[in-house]
Design a protein around this motif. Structure first.
Motif, short mmCIF file in Angstrom:
data_model
loop_
_atom_site.label_atom_id
_atom_site.label_comp_id
_atom_site.label_asym_id
_atom_site.label_seq_id
_atom_site.Cartn_x
_atom_site.Cartn_y
_atom_site.Cartn_z
N LEU A 345 0.82 -1.21 0.00
CA LEU A 345 0.00 0.00 0.00
C LEU A 345 0.86 1.26 0.00
N ALA A 346 1.99 1.20 0.68
CA ALA A 346 2.88 2.37 0.69
C ALA A 346 3.39 2.66 -0.72
N SER A 347 3.78 1.60 -1.42
CA SER A 347 4.24 1.78 -2.80
C SER A 347 3.11 2.28 -3.69
N LEU A 348 1.90 1.74 -3.44
CA LEU A 348 0.75 2.15 -4.23
C LEU A 348 0.37 3.61 -3.94
N ALA A 349 0.54 4.03 -2.68
CA ALA A 349 0.27 5.42 -2.34
C ALA A 349 1.21 6.36 -3.10
N ALA A 350 2.49 5.96 -3.21
CA ALA A 350 3.45 6.77 -3.97
C ALA A 350 3.08 6.81 -5.45
N ARG A 351 2.61 5.68 -5.96
CA ARG A 351 2.20 5.63 -7.36
C ARG A 351 0.98 6.53 -7.59
N CYS A 352 0.05 6.51 -6.65
CA CYS A 352 -1.13 7.39 -6.76
C CYS A 352 -0.72 8.86 -6.74
N ALA A 353 0.21 9.18 -5.83
CA ALA A 353 0.67 10.57 -5.74
C ALA A 353 1.30 11.03 -7.05
N ASP A 354 2.06 10.14 -7.69
CA ASP A 354 2.67 10.48 -8.98
C ASP A 354 1.61 10.73 -10.05
N ALA A 355 0.47 10.04 -9.90
CA ALA A 355 -0.61 10.18 -10.89
C ALA A 355 -1.59 11.29 -10.52
N GLY A 356 -1.30 12.05 -9.46
CA GLY A 356 -2.17 13.14 -9.07
C GLY A 356 -3.37 12.69 -8.25
N ALA A 357 -3.28 11.52 -7.62
CA ALA A 357 -4.34 11.00 -6.77
C ALA A 357 -3.83 10.88 -5.34
N ARG A 358 -4.73 10.54 -4.42
CA ARG A 358 -4.35 10.43 -3.00
C ARG A 358 -4.95 9.14 -2.44
N LEU A 359 -4.10 8.28 -1.91
CA LEU A 359 -4.54 7.03 -1.31
C LEU A 359 -4.40 7.11 0.21
#
Length: 377
Positions: A345-359
């Motif tokens: 989930l931490a990695s996915l949160a970083a990926r979301c942040a790069d895509a302009g989203a927030r997890l």
């Protein structure tokens, strides 16, 4: 410093600059040869040998000036050797100089310029000695002190500035090469991160399903052999598809579809006896966000299977004005430790942040919630 492997230049910039320096410093031999007249063939030979030693020492000093990895100690040693060789030519150069000429002053000027270029401290120390030698030569051989000083200082300044410009240009080339290497390293690191993320998404999810089905097949082996065999066949098919997806992930060919992922989540969770409520209108999800949300669903389902005792799971997609939110909730909290998001989930949160989203993932009352907030682009 050399270019990145695979992009090595045919001619090293360092060799080009060194060649230019040697060409500009070649006058350090021309003036002493033309402005001195040794009295005999033997003295001429000795004089030429001395100039050859001077040329070798001068070349080594200039080479050190374009060799950033060479130690300060070796640079200073080379500058000192050049100074000693130059001083060794003091007597013959002044004694055999043509009337009104100052061949040794020219040598001293080039030696000072090269010495300061290679190492400022050692070069300045050598300059003091050689300037004193020029003054002494003028006094001892009835020459002009002003002329000797002008030649030494003027030559030293001109050749030093010329060399400084060349070395500065070489530094720019090295900086550009370092930038290219850093960019290549960054691309490589990004590709490794992509492969790691894709493999985590694929393997983490599929292996959890395979383990669940293997456990179910083992429990049914005695009671319902036919269904156990069916589960085993599904395990075999899942393993084959997982291998194919892993290979695709390595080659950057993975395709994640939200609709397919939601259907897979319902199937997998249902097989585990978990009631799943999906309220997502896939057509309302922007196409450019579908892959990201598919990865979130896959990671959330994997975590539910591995880290929870869920009986019900809710997956819904909400829109409020320009913003949209995907919410995945389960009622299977085990312990306080299980509510902390893991590395996936931490990695996915970083990926979301790069895509302009927030997890955001964590406890929501007695439930565990994974929420992805999509902001408009």
């Amino acid at each position: 410093m050399s270019p990145h492997p695979g992009t090595r230049s045919a001619i090293s910039p360092r060799l080009v600059v060194l060649g230019a320096l040697l060409a500009s410093y070649a006058w350090a031999l021309v003036f002493p040869l033309r402005l001195a007249r040794p009295p005999s063939p033997l003295s001429t030979t000795a004089y030429v040998v001395g100039l050859a030693l001077f040329a070798v020492a001068l070349t080594l000093v200039l080479r050190s000036a374009v060799s950033p990895k060479q130690s300060v100690r070796s640079r200073r040693l080379l500058v000192g050797v050049l100074g000693v060789v130059t001083v060794g030519l003091w007597l013959p150069a002044y004694a055999w100089a043509e009337a009104g000429q100052e061949p040794w002053a020219w040598m001293a000027g080039f030696a000072v310029g090269a010495g300061v270029l290679a190492d400022r401290l050692a070069g300045m120390a050598t300059a003091v000695v050689l300037v004193a030698g020029a003054v002494a030569g003028a006094l001892a051989f009835d020459g002009s002190v002003v002329a000797n000083l002008g030649i030494v200082v003027g030559t030293a300044v001109v050749v030093w500035l010329t060399g400084l410009v060349l070395v500065w240009l070489l530094g720019l080339v090295w900086a550009a090469e370092a930038g290219r290497q850093a960019e290549a390293g960054l691309v490589l690191a990004q590709e490794r991160l992509r492969v790691s993320r894709e493999l985590h998404d694929v393997l983490g999810h599929r292996l959890g399903i395979i383990a669940l089905k293997a456990e179910l097949a083992a429990e049914l082996a005695a009671e319902d052999p036919a269904r156990s065999a069916a589960e085993s066949n599904e395990i075999r098919a899942l393993a084959a598809s997982t291998l194919a997806e892993a290979r695709s992930a390595v080659h950057g060919e993975t395709v994640a579809d939200l609709a397919t992922q939601l259907a897979s989540a319902e199937l997998v969770l249902g097989s585990a006896g978990i009631r799943t409520d999906v309220a997502v209108e896939v057509e309302r999800v922007p196409l450019d966000r579908s892959r990201l949300l598919a990865a979130v669903v896959r990671e959330a389902v994997s975590n539910i299977l591995k880290h929870s005792d869920a009986r019900t799971v809710s997956i819904r997609f909400e829109t409020a004005g320009p913003c949209a939110t995907l919410v995945i909730v389960n009622d299977g909290l085990r312990t306080s430790a299980s509510v902390e998001p893991g590395t996936g989930l931490a990695s996915l949160a970083a990926r979301c942040a790069d895509a302009g989203a927030r997890l955001v993932a964590g406890r929501a009352g007695a439930e565990y919630e994974v929420r992805v907030e999509l902001t408009p682009r």
